[in-house]
Every structure is written in C-alpha cells, then in structure tokens.
Write a protein that holds these residues in place. Structure first.
Motif, PDB file in Angstrom:
ATOM      1  N   ARG A  39       0.842  -1.201   0.000  1.00  0.00           N
ATOM      2  CA  ARG A  39       0.000   0.000   0.000  1.00  0.00           C
ATOM      3  C   ARG A  39       0.877   1.251   0.000  1.00  0.00           C
ATOM      4  N   PRO A  40       0.394   2.337  -0.603  1.00  0.00           N
ATOM      5  CA  PRO A  40       1.222   3.555  -0.728  1.00  0.00           C
ATOM      6  C   PRO A  40       1.723   4.045   0.630  1.00  0.00           C
ATOM      7  N   ALA A  41       2.924   4.555   0.627  1.00  0.00           N
ATOM      8  CA  ALA A  41       3.523   5.116   1.833  1.00  0.00           C
ATOM      9  C   ALA A  41       4.241   6.402   1.479  1.00  0.00           C
ATOM     10  N   LEU A  42       4.256   7.317   2.428  1.00  0.00           N
ATOM     11  CA  LEU A  42       5.049   8.536   2.305  1.00  0.00           C
ATOM     12  C   LEU A  42       6.354   8.333   3.068  1.00  0.00           C
ATOM     13  N   TRP A  54      -1.912  13.585   4.072  1.00  0.00           N
ATOM     14  CA  TRP A  54      -1.674  14.264   2.802  1.00  0.00           C
ATOM     15  C   TRP A  54      -2.287  15.660   2.803  1.00  0.00           C
ATOM     16  N   LEU A  96       6.965   9.892  -2.404  1.00  0.00           N
ATOM     17  CA  LEU A  96       6.232   8.645  -2.555  1.00  0.00           C
ATOM     18  C   LEU A  96       7.078   7.586  -3.255  1.00  0.00           C
ATOM     19  N   ASP A  97       8.247   7.993  -3.742  1.00  0.00           N
ATOM     20  CA  ASP A  97       9.108   7.134  -4.550  1.00  0.00           C
ATOM     21  C   ASP A  97       9.994   6.275  -3.645  1.00  0.00           C
ATOM     22  N   ARG A  98       9.782   4.969  -3.671  1.00  0.00           N
ATOM     23  CA  ARG A  98      10.535   4.051  -2.827  1.00  0.00           C
ATOM     24  C   ARG A  98      12.029   4.088  -3.146  1.00  0.00           C
ATOM     25  N   ASP A 154       1.652   6.502   6.616  1.00  0.00           N
ATOM     26  CA  ASP A 154       0.445   6.273   5.830  1.00  0.00           C
ATOM     27  C   ASP A 154      -0.122   7.633   5.423  1.00  0.00           C
ATOM     28  N   PRO A 155      -0.237   7.918   4.127  1.00  0.00           N
ATOM     29  CA  PRO A 155      -0.725   9.244   3.715  1.00  0.00           C
ATOM     30  C   PRO A 155      -2.150   9.539   4.168  1.00  0.00           C
TER      31      PRO A 155
END
Length: 322
Positions: free
Chosen positions: A24-27, A133, A159-161, A184-185
């Motif tokens: 899942r997306p992460a900041l 966010w 957001l770029d791993r 978590d955004p």
C-alpha cells in the motif's frame, strides 16, 4: 478550539526494512538527527520538547521566528544545528544548556533551524483528524505563502521508494540524516501513539571488546572501545543483548582482566542520557568485534546500542582507531 502545550507528539516504531514494493502507498520523509520539537507559533510562541519541556530559553532565535511567522499554528519539527559537514548533534546539545546572554550569543554564532514535517493546527483550525496528505498540503501552502526561509526548512518527502532507499546511503548519515520515516498518507495525527515507522541507516564497523555485562563466561552485552591518538582505549559503544549462541562463543574466548585494565575503577552510565551507573566486568582487550550500528554519534560514541555480528580474527586491537 486551540491546541496548547504540552501535547504528546505522535511517535514511531523501529522497523528493519522498507515496506515491500507493491505494498500500500507510503510517504517517506528524511529523519534528521536533532531534537523533536512542537512549535506553537503566534503572539505567545512556545517551543515544546518531546517530553513537554520549554526549549525557548536555549533557542531565542527560534522563539522570535515563531512569533514572526504571521499566522497562529502548531507545527511538528526537528530542531537542528548545522556544522561544517552537516547536522551537528553535539553542538545542539551544547546549545541546549545555554541560557540568557550566552544563549543569545550562541544564537548569533551558530543559529538553530527547524525542519518542519507536520502541522497540527493552522489559523485556529485543528488538523489532528485530517489525513496526512491534507496536512502536508497545508504545510506546503504555509511555506509557499509565507516564503519561509531559514530558520525554517520543509522536510523532504517522497512517494518514490527508490528515492527513499537513496536516503539510506551512509553518506546521508554522515551529513546528519539518520534514516527515514514511513507514514500512511491517509493517517490522522494520533498524539502519543507509535503510528509511524522509522528505519535507521545502518553500517558495519569494528570495536575492541573491553568489557561485558553479566558474567564473563556468559556475557549479556559488550562494551566496545577504540584506541585514541595516544593509544588509550576509549568507550565508543554498548551492544544490544547477545543471542544465546553468540554469548556462548564469546564466553569461551574472553578473559577476565584485573587492575591493569584501562577501565578498571571507571564508571560508565547505563545508557545515553542516563545517570545510573552500569555494572560491568573488564576483559582483556584482545578481541575485535564487527558490529552493526546506526549513524547517530555523540563525540565519537554511538548514541544507540550496536548489534554484535562476529569476531574479526583478521584484525588486531591496533587496527581499531578512533
């Protein structure tokens, strides 16, 4: 409703790896090596430490910056000082002890900065329940609208791993970026909870085993040193608790030392920032250990416990210099 000090900051739990690609997306944010600070900006400025103390007397230039922000806000930040090679935690500690005229003079000689990464309140609107966010959007609008410059700095976020992985390069650690925060955004700000994650930059290094806690034949942890320019053994690290197998192997190799040991009769604290003395047994400083450590150093001493990896039979104590 307005927030007022003291507020418990949101905290993070340590992890050993980034979330896997495709999760899942992460900041991701840079984790600077400084003092966690909640900034209450406005007519009655206040700088709150993580534990609720007033940092204002030691950093009058930041109190002035908070008063001059031009908007009432509560910001979450890392308070840092900058040296020739990057962030300087030792200088920050020295500044934190100053008061009055000496604090004002230090503010001119080595001004502090605030790396801001969150906003809890803006113009009377409490944002604790807003997703991260949206809070970040509000923070970026504040920096752009007020054209904020030093002592204010906006914490880098991505957001770029792959970019985040680059921040774990030891070169960043040398400059004072001790790792990354993983968030978590969509999360709200939960005071006092460990709702974020932090991943510290790790590196391997060596230390001379100078003492142990527990019995020499069954050590619980290691005290490690390095030789200074005069050849004296200086304490530089304490290890985390040893796994059972490592304790058995080390217990068979270590030898007790007596009054000839350079640490005989010395007192060391039980932890960084702790006054309680540590009970330890000196051992013959003949063995070199490889350890895994983070990049947080205080006058050459590792601020956090290091992890024992193995004995370096290919190295002698004379190879391990401060």
């Amino acid at each position: 409703m307005h927030l007022s000090p003291p507020i418990e900051p949101m905290l993070a739990r340590s992890v050993t790896a980034l979330p896997p690609a495709g999760a899942r997306p992460a900041l991701f944010e840079q984790k600077a090596d400084g003092f966690r600070t909640l900034v209450f900006a406005g007519p009655k400025p206040f700088l709150q430490s993580r534990r609720g103390a007033d940092l204002g007397p030691a950093f009058p230039e930041l109190v002035a910056a908070a008063a001059a922000l031009g908007v009432e806000a509560v910001l979450d930040a890392e308070l840092v000082t900058v040296g020739a090679d990057g962030l300087d935690f030792t200088a920050l500690q020295e500044r934190a002890r100053r008061r009055g005229a000496t604090a004002r003079r230090a503010a001119l000689e080595r001004p502090a900065h605030l790396i801001v990464f969150d906003v809890l309140e803006m113009s009377g609107a409490v944002l604790l329940n807003e997703p991260l966010w949206r809070r970040r959007d509000a923070l970026e609008d504040l920096f752009a609208g007020r054209r904020l410059t030093a002592p204010w700095a906006l914490c880098p976020q991505t957001l770029d791993r792959e970019v985040a992985l680059g921040w774990l390069d030891p070169a960043w650690g040398t400059a004072g970026i001790e790792g990354i925060m993983i968030k978590d955004p969509g999360s709200r700000y939960r005071s006092g909870e460990r709702g974020w994650m932090k991943l510290r930059t790790r590196l391997t290094t060596e230390g001379i085993i100078g003492a142990v806690t527990g019995a020499v034949a069954a050590p619980r942890s290691l005290l490690l040193g390095r030789l200074d320019a005069a050849g004296r053994l200086r304490l530089v690290a304490r290890s985390t608790p040893l796994p059972r197998k490592a304790a058995a192997e080390l217990g068979a190799a270590l030898r007790s030392a007596g009054a000839e040991h350079p640490w005989w009769g010395r007192t060391f604290s039980a932890g960084w920032g702790v006054k309680e003395p540590l009970a330890f047994h000196p051992v013959a400083p003949d063995l070199v250990a490889e350890v895994e450590a983070d990049t947080a150093l205080d006058l050459g001493r590792h601020r956090h416990p290091v992890r024992y990896v193995r004995i370096r039979d290919d190295m002698t104590p004379g190879d391990v210099r401060a």
